[in-house]
Structures are given as C-alpha cells and as structure tokens.
Design a protein around this motif. Structure first.
Motif, PDB file in Angstrom:
ATOM      1  N   HIS A   7      37.986  89.177  21.547  1.00 51.38           N
ATOM      2  CA  HIS A   7      37.871  89.530  20.129  1.00 51.38           C
ATOM      3  C   HIS A   7      36.915  90.694  19.962  1.00 51.38           C
ATOM      4  CE1 HIS A   7      37.644  87.749  15.761  1.00 51.38           C
ATOM      5  NE2 HIS A   7      37.567  89.079  15.754  1.00 51.38           N
ATOM      6  N   HIS A   9      36.569  94.861  17.755  1.00 53.48           N
ATOM      7  CA  HIS A   9      37.119  95.864  16.846  1.00 53.48           C
ATOM      8  C   HIS A   9      36.681  97.262  17.273  1.00 53.48           C
ATOM      9  CE1 HIS A   9      38.421  92.712  14.036  1.00 53.48           C
ATOM     10  NE2 HIS A   9      37.347  92.073  14.449  1.00 53.48           N
ATOM     11  N   HIS A  40      41.786  94.626  12.842  1.00 55.89           N
ATOM     12  CA  HIS A  40      42.292  93.832  11.716  1.00 55.89           C
ATOM     13  C   HIS A  40      43.727  94.200  11.359  1.00 55.89           C
ATOM     14  CE1 HIS A  40      38.620  91.745  10.650  1.00 55.89           C
ATOM     15  NE2 HIS A  40      37.953  92.861  10.852  1.00 55.89           N
ATOM     16  N   GLU A  73      43.778  91.056  15.189  1.00 55.39           N
ATOM     17  CA  GLU A  73      43.277  89.921  14.418  1.00 55.39           C
ATOM     18  C   GLU A  73      44.036  89.962  13.103  1.00 55.39           C
ATOM     19  OE1 GLU A  73      39.123  89.804  13.265  1.00 55.39           O
ATOM     20  OE2 GLU A  73      39.267  87.657  12.796  1.00 55.39           O
ATOM     21  N   ASP A 192      33.601  89.045  18.966  1.00 58.94           N
ATOM     22  CA  ASP A 192      33.871  89.681  17.668  1.00 58.94           C
ATOM     23  C   ASP A 192      33.009  90.936  17.518  1.00 58.94           C
ATOM     24  OD1 ASP A 192      35.045  90.164  15.233  1.00 58.94           O
ATOM     25  OD2 ASP A 192      34.328  88.347  14.257  1.00 58.94           O
ATOM     26  N   HIS A 194      31.707  94.554  16.884  1.00 61.25           N
ATOM     27  CA  HIS A 194      32.025  95.712  16.045  1.00 61.25           C
ATOM     28  C   HIS A 194      31.345  96.967  16.591  1.00 61.25           C
ATOM     29  CE1 HIS A 194      33.679  92.601  13.501  1.00 61.25           C
ATOM     30  NE2 HIS A 194      34.127  93.496  12.637  1.00 61.25           N
TER      31      HIS A 194
HETATM   32 ZN   LIG Z   1      37.000  90.129  14.010  1.00 55.84          ZN
END
Ligand SMILES: [Zn+2]
Ligand SMILES: [Zn+2]
Length: 245
Positions: A7, A9, A40, A73, A192, A194
């Motif tokens: 996961h 981005h 996303h 995602e 997750d 970023h």
């Molecule tokens: Zn995410």
C-alpha cells in the motif's frame, strides 16, 4: 520487517510526494523486494485519471531486483459491491485494494458499512480491504472477518492508521486482527506511504501482530512468493516476469 509492502501512493495522487523511482530506491535501502503501487481510484478527489491506470501496462515488472505490482486503492461506492475500477482498468491490475473514503462514500451506520464492505469482497474484484479499522466507518468485526475468510480477501493492518491517519483506529485494528485469526483469514500489512521514506515501515503492525499472537503463516507480506501465489489464485493469472521471486 517484511520484504513486501502492499500500500503506497505516488505523485499521481497529488497529496503524495514520491515517484515510482523514489520507491524503488527506498526499497533497496530498506530491503523491500516486492511492492504494490496503489494510487487512489478515479472517483476520489485528487486521484489520477482513468488513463493513468489503463496505461500502467507500460511499467517494467522489475527494476534493480525490486518487483513492481500494478495496483490501485479503489473506492467502495455503495452496498452493491461496486468499486471505481472496472473494465480495462481492472484488467490491467495485478492487485486491487478497496476501502472507504469520505469523498466517495460518506460515513453512514455500522450495518450499512458492513453490508458495503462485504458486498465489495463478494464481488470477486477485490483482494485486500484497506484500513477496515477506521473509526469513522464502524463495521461488525466478526462478520467482516468471516466474510473475508469466505471470499479469500485479506484485511489490511495499515501502519499509517497508527501515525498520521484515521486517529482512534488502534482498538478496532487490534480487534480485527484477532477476528481474522479466529476466522482463519489473511492479514495484509501496508505502510500506506505518501512519501517513499516510510516504505516498508510496519512498526505498529508488528506490535499489534505480536500482541494478538497472529500466525505468521496467515500474513501475505512474509515472502514475495506467498503474495504472488495468493494473487495467482485470486486472479487466475501468473506474472511470468516475477516467476523467480
Ligand atoms: Zn492509501
Ligand atoms: Zn485509504
């Protein structure tokens, strides 16, 4: 430390700040061997365009020994099992994560969240549910864990839920990990990230896994092979270029 992160981005979601190259470089520093880029889905504000996802087929499969999975995602849209990844977009994906985000599915009540999450799992198009412990979207935890085991979908333990995002997640996350253990399902860890600097950071995931004494043989991230076998079983497709992982 697990060698698989599922996961993250990129700058394609403009509230994230790293490129595919940044993630590859960081993977070599932190020991990640296989990663999934999961920007996303297009229904989210600030998400890349539909074409971004369809064209992911031009990506190399491996760079400097690091395997790259084409992921998303996606957004759970309703209680009918719909997500914002369909048709040619869905075909290009190696892995589909799906979850609730406020811009697409505003928080309702526990019964509705539970119904929508289970419908997404039952659709057959989703492999991992992202941040199911988000306190803004309470769900019936034993019910979603049973459904996840039934539909062969992993529930995610999201490291960012303990740091920057979704405050108040921890008690739910711990209860979900315990419920997945009881139901005999799969757990997936995701940083997750970023920014690339947090790639492979599972500090809080590992703490919860230890507290709950969750079995390592039900965690997708333990080896690249385990994750690739899980995806091959779920999608019916083998990624030939990653066959030696
Ligand atoms: Zn995410
Ligand atoms: Zn998310």
């Amino acid at each position: 430390m697990y060698p698989v992160d599922l996961h993250m981005h990129t700058i394609a979601s403009t509230h994230a700040y790293s490129t595919l190259r940044d993630y590859i470089q960081q993977a070599q520093i932190c020991g990640v061997k296989l990663l999934a880029i999961t920007d996303h889905g297009p229904d989210m504000a600030d998400a890349p365009h539909y074409w971004h996802f369809v064209n992911m087929r031009v990506w190399p499969r491996q760079v400097d020994g690091v395997g790259i999975l084409r992921g998303i995602e996606a957004n759970i849209k309703n209680t009918d099992g719909d997500i914002d990844c369909t048709g040619p977009m869905l075909e290009v994906m190696d892995m589909v994560v799906a979850g609730f985000h406020e811009a697409v599915f505003s928080p309702r009540d526990k019964a509705t969240h539970t119904e929508a999450m289970i419908a997404a799992m039952a659709s057959g198009n989703v492999h991992i549910i992202s941040h199911p412990g988000n306190p803004k979207y309470p769900v019936d935890i034993p019910e979603i864990a049973a459904a996840a085991a039934k539909y062969d979908v992993a529930l995610e333990l999201n490291n960012s839920s303990f740091t920057h995002s979704r405050p108040g997640s921890e008690p739910n996350c711990r209860a979900i990990v315990a419920a997945v253990k009881d139901a005999g399902g799969w757990l997936s860890c995701g940083s997750d990230s970023h920014t690339a600097f947090t790639l492979g950071n599972f500090e809080h995931c590992l703490r919860i896994i230890n507290e709950v004494d969750f079995p390592q043989d039900r965690i997708l991230n333990v080896t690249p092979r385990r994750l690739l076998d899980f995806l091959a079983r779920r999608t019916g497709k083998k990624i030939i270029e990653l066959a030696d992982m």
